[in-house]
Design a protein around this motif. Structure first.
Motif, PDB file in Angstrom:
ATOM      1  N   GLY A  26       0.838  -1.116  -0.034  1.00 60.79           N
ATOM      2  CA  GLY A  26       0.193   0.379  -0.076  1.00 60.79           C
ATOM      3  C   GLY A  26       0.284   0.930   0.337  1.00 60.79           C
ATOM      4  O   GLY A  26       0.018   2.234   0.379  1.00 60.79           O
ATOM      5  N   VAL A  27       2.086   1.463  -0.047  1.00 60.38           N
ATOM      6  CA  VAL A  27       2.834   2.430  -0.448  1.00 60.38           C
ATOM      7  C   VAL A  27       4.116   2.180  -1.272  1.00 60.38           C
ATOM      8  O   VAL A  27       4.902   1.357  -0.836  1.00 60.38           O
ATOM      9  N   THR A  28       4.314   3.636  -1.523  1.00 58.49           N
ATOM     10  CA  THR A  28       5.628   3.338  -2.343  1.00 58.49           C
ATOM     11  C   THR A  28       6.332   4.632  -2.247  1.00 58.49           C
ATOM     12  O   THR A  28       6.019   5.710  -2.198  1.00 58.49           O
ATOM     13  N   ASP A  29       7.532   4.863  -1.910  1.00 54.08           N
ATOM     14  CA  ASP A  29       8.592   5.205  -1.413  1.00 54.08           C
ATOM     15  C   ASP A  29       9.378   5.428  -2.832  1.00 54.08           C
ATOM     16  O   ASP A  29      10.199   4.842  -3.184  1.00 54.08           O
ATOM     17  N   LEU A  30       9.202   7.195  -2.504  1.00 50.30           N
ATOM     18  CA  LEU A  30      10.375   7.161  -4.393  1.00 50.30           C
ATOM     19  C   LEU A  30      11.260   8.518  -3.878  1.00 50.30           C
ATOM     20  O   LEU A  30      10.447   9.659  -3.412  1.00 50.30           O
ATOM     21  N   ALA A  31      12.467   8.685  -3.348  1.00 48.15           N
ATOM     22  CA  ALA A  31      13.506   9.970  -3.197  1.00 48.15           C
ATOM     23  C   ALA A  31      14.475  10.116  -4.349  1.00 48.15           C
ATOM     24  O   ALA A  31      15.340   8.904  -4.582  1.00 48.15           O
ATOM     25  N   VAL A  32      14.243  11.149  -4.704  1.00 46.61           N
ATOM     26  CA  VAL A  32      15.690  11.324  -5.372  1.00 46.61           C
ATOM     27  C   VAL A  32      16.446  12.875  -4.358  1.00 46.61           C
ATOM     28  O   VAL A  32      16.299  13.686  -4.050  1.00 46.61           O
ATOM     29  N   ILE A  33      17.740  11.894  -4.597  1.00 48.65           N
ATOM     30  CA  ILE A  33      18.908  12.538  -3.791  1.00 48.65           C
ATOM     31  C   ILE A  33      19.839  12.755  -4.511  1.00 48.65           C
ATOM     32  O   ILE A  33      20.545  12.815  -5.827  1.00 48.65           O
ATOM     33  N   ASP A  34      20.227  14.281  -3.754  1.00 51.03           N
ATOM     34  CA  ASP A  34      20.768  14.745  -4.997  1.00 51.03           C
ATOM     35  C   ASP A  34      22.063  15.486  -4.137  1.00 51.03           C
ATOM     36  O   ASP A  34      22.398  16.132  -3.295  1.00 51.03           O
ATOM     37  N   GLY A  35      23.318  14.987  -4.701  1.00 50.58           N
ATOM     38  CA  GLY A  35      24.831  15.114  -3.598  1.00 50.58           C
ATOM     39  C   GLY A  35      25.579  16.256  -4.141  1.00 50.58           C
ATOM     40  O   GLY A  35      25.903  16.902  -4.862  1.00 50.58           O
ATOM     41  N   GLY A  36      25.827  17.701  -2.772  1.00 50.69           N
ATOM     42  CA  GLY A  36      26.146  18.470  -3.191  1.00 50.69           C
ATOM     43  C   GLY A  36      27.431  18.326  -4.126  1.00 50.69           C
ATOM     44  O   GLY A  36      28.423  17.927  -2.786  1.00 50.69           O
ATOM     45  N   THR A  37      28.461  18.817  -4.730  1.00 47.99           N
ATOM     46  CA  THR A  37      29.782  18.496  -5.005  1.00 47.99           C
ATOM     47  C   THR A  37      30.490  19.408  -4.201  1.00 47.99           C
ATOM     48  O   THR A  37      30.266  20.691  -3.477  1.00 47.99           O
ATOM     49  N   SER A  38      31.393  17.691  -3.962  1.00 45.91           N
ATOM     50  CA  SER A  38      32.496  19.017  -2.775  1.00 45.91           C
ATOM     51  C   SER A  38      32.975  20.221  -2.992  1.00 45.91           C
ATOM     52  O   SER A  38      33.614  20.181  -4.256  1.00 45.91           O
TER      53      SER A  38
END
Length: 285
Positions: A26-38
């Motif tokens: 009953g649940v779908t998790d979608l995460a877009v993660i964008d790492g900050g350039t060092s």
């Protein structure tokens, strides 16, 4: 229901973005993660893949473990960051890192809930990823109308350098480095961090809301590198981009983005980096 994701690294070859999909009943998790350039002079935690890649990948694994039925998204993030902090402390040499070298990331996390009453989404956002809802009538709802205040500061500095004839991406980055490092220290030491960070000094100040999902609608989440199609290059409007992602697919839009960046009209004077990692997730009802 159909889920489609894409994630592509830019020039460096090391993709500091990540798209995660977790599913349970009953649940779908979608995460877009964008790492900050060092903005550090070297990597301290993971010399092979880079500290930012390590941070993004490990956070996604910790988040997956922290998600449990009935647990709020903010609680899951807090648990994941706590576990990640412990992993960081176990890394040799980590204590010697300057604060500006601590990796950070933006994230837009969409939790789609199915029930007898219909479909709904819970939105959890930190940083400057984007989230939209394309309705059946082709109108678009911005689920997180956030504008990064630092972007205006960067654009002013870039314009000033362009007037001075500074067009090299490397030269621009070198000139901006003191400001970028000061900003990174500020984000890592904030009492209520507005990004995912390695050692949060307090609860994460996320932007949260919920929305109903009408039949025939499509959810879109993307990193700012993918959204350059709209806000950096002006290739399409938000409404056109959303419709084209559905009609043509994420891969086709990514190819068009990369072709633009490879051409003469690329981002040489429009941003700190000539190109950025680009990621997107699409959930169609």
């Amino acid at each position: 229901m159909h889920i489609h994701t894409i994630s592509d690294g830019a020039d460096s070859g090391a993709n500091e973005d990540l798209v995660a999909v977790f599913r349970k009943a009953g649940v779908t998790d979608l995460a877009v993660i964008d790492g900050g350039t060092s903005v550090a002079e070297r990597d301290y935690i993971d010399a092979e893949n880079g500290d930012v890649v390590w941070f993004v990948r490990q956070f996604a694994l910790c988040l997956e473990r922290s998600i449990a039925a009935g647990r709020a998204q903010g609680d899951s993030v807090a648990l994941a960051l706590g576990e990640l902090r412990a992993l960081f402390l176990a890394q040799a040499g980590a204590a010697a890192m300057p604060l500006y070298a601590y990796p950070i990331a933006a994230m837009t996390w969409l939790r789609v809930r199915e029930s007898d009453a219909g479909m709904a989404v819970d939105i959890y956002c930190v940083g400057d990823c984007k989230a939209f809802l394309l309705l059946a009538d082709q109108s678009v709802l911005d689920l997180d109308p956030y504008v990064n205040p630092q972007e205006a500061v960067l654009q002013a500095e870039l314009a000033r350098m362009a007037d001075e004839g500074v067009t090299s991406a490397d030269a621009r980055r070198e000139r901006l480095m003191p400001m970028l490092r000061a900003r990174r220290e500020f984000l890592n030491s904030a009492p209520a961090p507005t990004v995912l960070c390695l050692d949060p000094r307090g609860p994460v100040a996320a932007r949260e809301r919920s929305a109903a999902l009408p039949p025939g609608s499509t959810l879109l989440a993307m990193s700012d590198g993918f959204y350059r199609i709209v806000d950096t290059y002006g290739m399409y409007s938000t409404e056109d981009l959303a419709a084209l992602c559905v009609a043509r697919g994420l891969e086709a839009m990514l190819r068009e983005l990369r072709a633009f960046e490879a051409g003469k009209l690329g981002s040489a004077s429009l941003s700190v980096k000539r190109a950025d990692d680009a990621s997107a997730a699409m959930y169609s009802l």
